[in-house]
Enzyme design. Sequence first.
Site, short mmCIF file in Angstrom:
data_model
loop_
_atom_site.label_atom_id
_atom_site.label_comp_id
_atom_site.label_asym_id
_atom_site.label_seq_id
_atom_site.Cartn_x
_atom_site.Cartn_y
_atom_site.Cartn_z
N LYS A 150 0.91 -1.37 0.00
CA LYS A 150 -0.20 0.07 0.00
C LYS A 150 0.80 1.40 0.29
CE LYS A 150 -1.62 1.55 4.10
NZ LYS A 150 -1.60 2.91 4.27
N ASN A 151 1.83 1.29 0.85
CA ASN A 151 2.60 2.43 1.05
C ASN A 151 3.56 2.86 -0.15
OD1 ASN A 151 1.04 2.91 3.40
ND2 ASN A 151 2.47 2.45 4.69
N ARG A 153 -0.02 14.99 12.75
CA ARG A 153 0.71 14.37 11.70
C ARG A 153 1.02 15.72 10.84
NH1 ARG A 153 -2.04 9.12 9.32
NH2 ARG A 153 0.37 8.85 8.65
N PRO A 154 1.78 16.58 11.62
CA PRO A 154 2.39 17.99 10.80
C PRO A 154 2.94 17.53 9.29
CG PRO A 154 3.77 17.32 12.43
CD PRO A 154 2.74 16.34 12.41
N ILE A 155 2.87 18.47 8.35
CA ILE A 155 3.87 18.45 7.08
C ILE A 155 4.71 19.40 6.86
CG2 ILE A 155 2.03 16.90 6.13
CD1 ILE A 155 1.02 19.45 4.36
N ASP A 156 5.22 19.78 8.15
CA ASP A 156 6.10 20.94 8.05
C ASP A 156 7.58 20.71 7.34
OD1 ASP A 156 6.43 19.35 10.51
OD2 ASP A 156 8.10 20.42 10.97
N GLN A 157 7.98 19.39 7.49
CA GLN A 157 9.21 19.14 6.70
C GLN A 157 9.04 18.86 5.36
OE1 GLN A 157 12.15 18.55 8.65
NE2 GLN A 157 10.96 19.37 10.01
N ASP A 198 3.81 0.63 12.36
CA ASP A 198 2.52 -0.29 11.69
C ASP A 198 2.15 -1.37 12.34
OD1 ASP A 198 2.86 1.58 8.47
OD2 ASP A 198 2.09 2.22 10.59
N ARG A 257 -9.40 0.61 3.79
CA ARG A 257 -8.38 1.41 3.17
C ARG A 257 -7.10 0.65 2.59
NH1 ARG A 257 -6.90 6.22 6.48
NH2 ARG A 257 -5.40 6.14 4.65
N CYS A 316 -5.54 8.40 8.75
CA CYS A 316 -5.52 8.00 10.41
C CYS A 316 -5.44 8.87 11.32
CB CYS A 316 -4.60 6.98 10.47
SG CYS A 316 -4.95 5.53 9.14
N ARG A 328 -4.28 10.12 3.64
CA ARG A 328 -3.37 11.12 3.89
C ARG A 328 -2.34 11.11 2.50
NH1 ARG A 328 -0.70 13.58 7.66
NH2 ARG A 328 1.36 13.73 7.78
C1 EPZ Z 1 3.67 6.93 6.50
O1 EPZ Z 1 2.94 7.85 7.06
C2 EPZ Z 1 2.93 5.73 6.45
N1 EPZ Z 1 1.93 6.10 5.67
C3 EPZ Z 1 2.40 5.16 7.83
O2 EPZ Z 1 1.51 4.06 7.46
C4 EPZ Z 1 3.62 4.92 8.68
O3 EPZ Z 1 2.99 4.70 9.86
C5 EPZ Z 1 4.56 5.97 8.81
O4 EPZ Z 1 5.12 6.46 7.52
C6 EPZ Z 1 5.85 5.75 9.59
O5 EPZ Z 1 6.47 4.87 9.02
C7 EPZ Z 1 2.09 6.02 4.22
O6 EPZ Z 1 3.10 5.86 3.76
C8 EPZ Z 1 0.74 6.51 3.20
P1 EPZ Z 1 5.95 9.81 8.75
P2 EPZ Z 1 3.74 9.32 6.90
O7 EPZ Z 1 6.07 11.28 7.95
O8 EPZ Z 1 4.63 9.54 6.00
C9 EPZ Z 1 6.27 13.32 12.05
C10 EPZ Z 1 0.02 2.82 7.47
O9 EPZ Z 1 -0.84 2.03 8.70
N2 EPZ Z 1 6.36 14.34 10.79
O10 EPZ Z 1 7.22 9.11 8.61
O11 EPZ Z 1 2.53 10.21 7.34
C11 EPZ Z 1 5.06 12.52 12.13
O12 EPZ Z 1 4.14 13.24 12.97
C12 EPZ Z 1 0.15 4.20 7.75
O13 EPZ Z 1 -0.24 2.43 6.44
C13 EPZ Z 1 6.64 15.56 11.16
O14 EPZ Z 1 6.75 15.90 12.41
O15 EPZ Z 1 4.81 9.14 8.38
C14 EPZ Z 1 5.31 11.29 13.00
O16 EPZ Z 1 5.61 11.54 14.06
C15 EPZ Z 1 -0.22 4.64 9.22
N3 EPZ Z 1 6.54 16.47 10.23
C16 EPZ Z 1 6.66 11.08 12.36
O17 EPZ Z 1 7.32 11.96 11.85
C17 EPZ Z 1 6.62 16.26 8.92
O18 EPZ Z 1 6.53 16.84 7.98
C18 EPZ Z 1 6.58 9.75 11.05
O19 EPZ Z 1 5.85 10.53 10.04
C19 EPZ Z 1 6.26 14.76 8.67
C20 EPZ Z 1 6.21 13.99 9.84
#
Ligand code: EPZ
Length: 419
Positions: free
Chosen positions: A22-23, A122-126, A305, A397, A117, A93
């Site tokens: 999926k991811n 779940r910020p997107i600041d990065q 996950d 989903r 979810c 997302r």
């Molecule tokens: C991906 O989510 C996956 N989703 C998630 O899987 C998975 O749990 C996660 O990566 C971690 O492995 C998809 O790929 C669609 P992150 P993502 O950005 O990209 C923080 C599932 O069950 N963060 O790696 O949203 C964030 O808050 C789903 O299949 C920032 O602070 O996760 C978190 O604490 C659930 N700023 C950490 O980083 C940002 O700009 C990791 O988030 C982005 C993230």
Amino acid sequence: MEHFVVKGEVTLEGEVVTSGAKNSSVAILPAALMAGSPVTVENLPLIDDIFTLIELIEYLGAEVKTNGSGSITIYPQKLQRWEAPYELVSKLRASYYFLGSLLTRFKKAVIPLPGGCPLGPRPIDQHIKGFRALGARVGIQHGSIRIEAEQLTGTEIYLDVVSVGATINLMLAAVTAQGKTLLENVAKEPEIVDIANFLNAIGANIVGAGTDEIKITGVKELGGTSHMVIPDRIEAGTFILAAASTNGRVLIKDIIPKHLESLTAKLKELGVDLEVGEDWVYVKGCPCPQPINIKTFPYPGFPTDLQALIMPVMTKAKGSSVITENVFEGRFKHVDELKRMGANIRVDGRSAIVEGGCSLSGAQVRATDLRAGAALMIAGMLAKGETVISGIEHIDRGYEKIEEKLNSLGAGIKRVKQE
Ligand code: EPZ
């Protein structure tokens, strides 16, 4: 709305085949809009997130041909829209990957803030920090992210947080940026390698995916390709844990064992009798689960996950286990639901202490996200009596035909329409 009715006290036996990741898929489909020629993607999981993405891609103007059995061909030539609609974007997302892909194609995009979810903030600041570093102007107004650039120019970006989404989105945005881009402190998940391989196949120049640093040299144009999505390691882990939790004997086929090393190592500690082959894992039971301690980390650490999914078997262990969730704040919403089934779990900050020796009993519970929902299905298979799980749209989903696959292994799960 629908719910699952799960029969308790089952033992899973047989074999099951993993679907495509999926991811990976939810990033490759938006990325395909950057291609200059048709792109065929094989081994897509037949899940709602994919159906939503196909709707989104068609809304934006690209043609999509469904070839059957998880294969589609995308014709990006007729793409003309660069704004996505809220009602589709809010369903998942991963819609934020359209930012990187449409920025590359049109040098602009307007995407409503992502859904997905509820795993805590779940910020997107990065993502935004990286887009700006590449020369884009990014604004958020009326609940949408507006991004545009005259020219994207390669640069060095150091992620403050190891983020799968930001790593992928910035890879997409850097592919045709002028000059070189160095992404540092990036996520190393196998899905990132899969997406980098797809991008290189359409003509990108990306080196280092799967390591801490990714180097991207901008190219002028992108072509087409045919790409096979890697197997879904989290779905495979779900079935491995379902088999172990029910003390079953299950062969899980079409996996990449290397992607599951952190899980298989922990399963041995748990007391699971496991055989690992070239592209399969054979679970031969777990008659006496041992308490273990888990800390989730970005890949290659134990996946966040699978955190919810390993909790049910811990309720059977001889002693207490501790799970520390280091990736997401607030990813313990499934604990309250498991406690309704008789689990004895205490959440203390980022850790959950799971007391063993519990026998779960069937109850009415709610899936709060797709992995929590799958964990409740496993708990329901262990429990005495029936468990009714609502909110299963979360499960649909991300899992293809999950009740069919589990029922083929001897589970008794009915999908029931709620009046
Ligand atoms: C991906 O989510 C996956 N989703 C998630 O899987 C998975 O749990 C996660 O990566 C971690 O492995 C998809 O790929 C669609 P992150 P993502 O950005 O990209 C923080 C599932 O069950 N963060 O790696 O949203 C964030 O808050 C789903 O299949 C920032 O602070 O996760 C978190 O604490 C659930 N700023 C950490 O980083 C940002 O700009 C990791 O988030 C982005 C993230």
